[in-house]
Design an enzyme around this catalytic site. Structure first.
Site, short mmCIF file in Angstrom:
data_model
loop_
_atom_site.label_atom_id
_atom_site.label_comp_id
_atom_site.label_asym_id
_atom_site.label_seq_id
_atom_site.Cartn_x
_atom_site.Cartn_y
_atom_site.Cartn_z
CG ASP A 101 106.22 -39.53 47.37
OD1 ASP A 101 105.78 -38.97 48.76
OD2 ASP A 101 107.53 -38.92 46.91
CB THR A 115 122.19 -36.46 44.55
OG1 THR A 115 120.96 -35.61 45.35
CG2 THR A 115 122.29 -35.63 43.63
NE ARG A 161 114.68 -39.62 49.32
CZ ARG A 161 114.56 -40.94 48.69
NH1 ARG A 161 115.34 -41.82 49.36
NH2 ARG A 161 113.28 -41.59 48.09
CG ASP A 190 104.24 -36.72 46.44
OD1 ASP A 190 104.55 -35.93 46.87
OD2 ASP A 190 104.44 -37.87 45.74
C1 PRP Z 1 110.07 -38.84 52.53
C2 PRP Z 1 110.53 -39.52 53.58
C3 PRP Z 1 111.75 -39.33 54.16
C4 PRP Z 1 112.41 -39.63 53.59
C5 PRP Z 1 113.18 -40.76 53.57
O1 PRP Z 1 110.33 -37.07 52.29
O2 PRP Z 1 108.90 -38.72 54.17
O3 PRP Z 1 111.63 -37.93 55.42
O4 PRP Z 1 111.86 -39.64 52.46
O5 PRP Z 1 113.67 -41.17 52.13
P1 PRP Z 1 115.80 -41.15 52.63
O6 PRP Z 1 115.51 -42.13 53.67
O7 PRP Z 1 116.10 -42.34 51.27
O8 PRP Z 1 116.22 -39.32 53.13
P2 PRP Z 1 110.63 -36.57 50.74
O9 PRP Z 1 111.64 -36.27 50.74
O10 PRP Z 1 110.20 -37.02 49.87
O11 PRP Z 1 109.90 -35.21 51.03
P3 PRP Z 1 108.62 -34.80 51.53
O12 PRP Z 1 107.94 -35.25 53.04
O13 PRP Z 1 108.39 -33.46 51.82
O14 PRP Z 1 107.77 -35.71 50.21
N1 URA Z 2 110.32 -41.95 50.73
C1 URA Z 2 109.06 -41.90 50.52
O1 URA Z 2 107.38 -41.40 50.80
N2 URA Z 2 108.56 -43.08 49.97
C2 URA Z 2 109.63 -44.49 50.22
O2 URA Z 2 110.03 -45.23 49.58
C3 URA Z 2 110.84 -43.38 50.19
C4 URA Z 2 111.00 -42.07 50.57
#
Ligand code: PRP
Ligand code: URA
Length: 209
Positions: free
Chosen positions: A200, A108, A104, A203
């Site tokens: 997150d 944006t 994400r 993370d």
């Molecule tokens: C997080 C989570 C989802 C997304 C949710 O991933 O694991 O995939 O955000 O957000 P949304 O519903 O607004 O799209 P992230 O993009 O942080 O990537 P990561 O899993 O690599 O940390």
């Molecule tokens: N992705 C995450 O990991 N946590 C949130 O709260 C939203 C998006």
């Protein structure tokens, strides 16, 4: 409207509370994500396809039912969805596993694809997409779009924490996808994080805080 299941089981709620705490360390966080996924799978996998097999008991031969592992595809959304894979594979060890890489954009909040590899004969499989967080819904909608472009038809989505807007966006875009979430939270903050949430998820799972 999509079928949405929000879990109220006390064991799941208890573990979600520990998962949220900022005091929960990485090892416990990983174990909890896996355990909650395993508990949720009892309900989410209720209608899994079975095949009839012959089994020889000590007394006789009988026709009985077993899971048809070839008929299932587990698809984590990278990265955080990886944390849920073992929980599900504990229940369906022979399931095939595909991967969809999405991140994400922090400004944006739009999802960006960087990887997609799905098991063969995806059109015949029950597909279970995994991602602990459903925030704006953008990543989940994009994942469903990819899977359908590749021929996927029967799709379930499992997440641990959902925001109301994410549930709405996903169920409106893909009303045929069944959604299972362990807890429905209050809202998103101005940076698109779920409140109260757990921070997150990627993370916390992978130590990139
Ligand atoms: C997080 C989570 C989802 C997304 C949710 O991933 O694991 O995939 O955000 O957000 P949304 O519903 O607004 O799209 P992230 O993009 O942080 O990537 P990561 O899993 O690599 O940390
Ligand atoms: N992705 C995450 O990991 N946590 C949130 O709260 C939203 C998006």
């Amino acid at each position: 409207m999509a079928k949405i299941t929000v879990f109220d089981h006390p064991l799941i709620q208890h573990k979600i509370s520990i998962l949220r705490s900022k005091e929960t360390d990485r090892k416990d966080f990983r174990e909890l994500v896996s355990e909650i996924t395993m508990f949720m799978s009892y309900e989410a996998l209720r209608d899994l396809p079975l095949k009839e097999v012959d089994v020889e008991t000590p007394l006789t031969v009988t026709k009985t039912k077993m899971l048809s592992g070839d008929a299932i595809a587990v698809v984590p959304i990278l990265r955080a969805g990886l944390g849920m894979v073992n929980g599900l594979l504990n229940m369906v060890p022979n399931a095939a596993v595909g991967h969809i890489g999405l991140y994400r954009d922090e400004t944006t909040l739009e999802p960006h694809e960087y990887y997609c590899k799905l098991p063969p004969r995806i059109e015949n499989r029950q597909i279970i997409v995994l991602d602990p967080m459903l925030a704006t819904g953008g990543s989940a909608v994009a994942a469903m779009n990819f899977i359908k472009q590749h021929g996927g038809k029967k799709i379930k989505f499992m997440c641990l924490i959902a925001a109301p807007i994410g549930l709405q966006v996903l169920s409106e875009a893909h009303p045929d996808v069944e959604i299972y979430c362990a807890h429905l939270d209050e809202r998103l903050n101005e940076r698109g994080y779920i409140l109260p949430g757990l921070g997150d998820a990627g993370d916390r799972l992978f130590g990139t805080l």
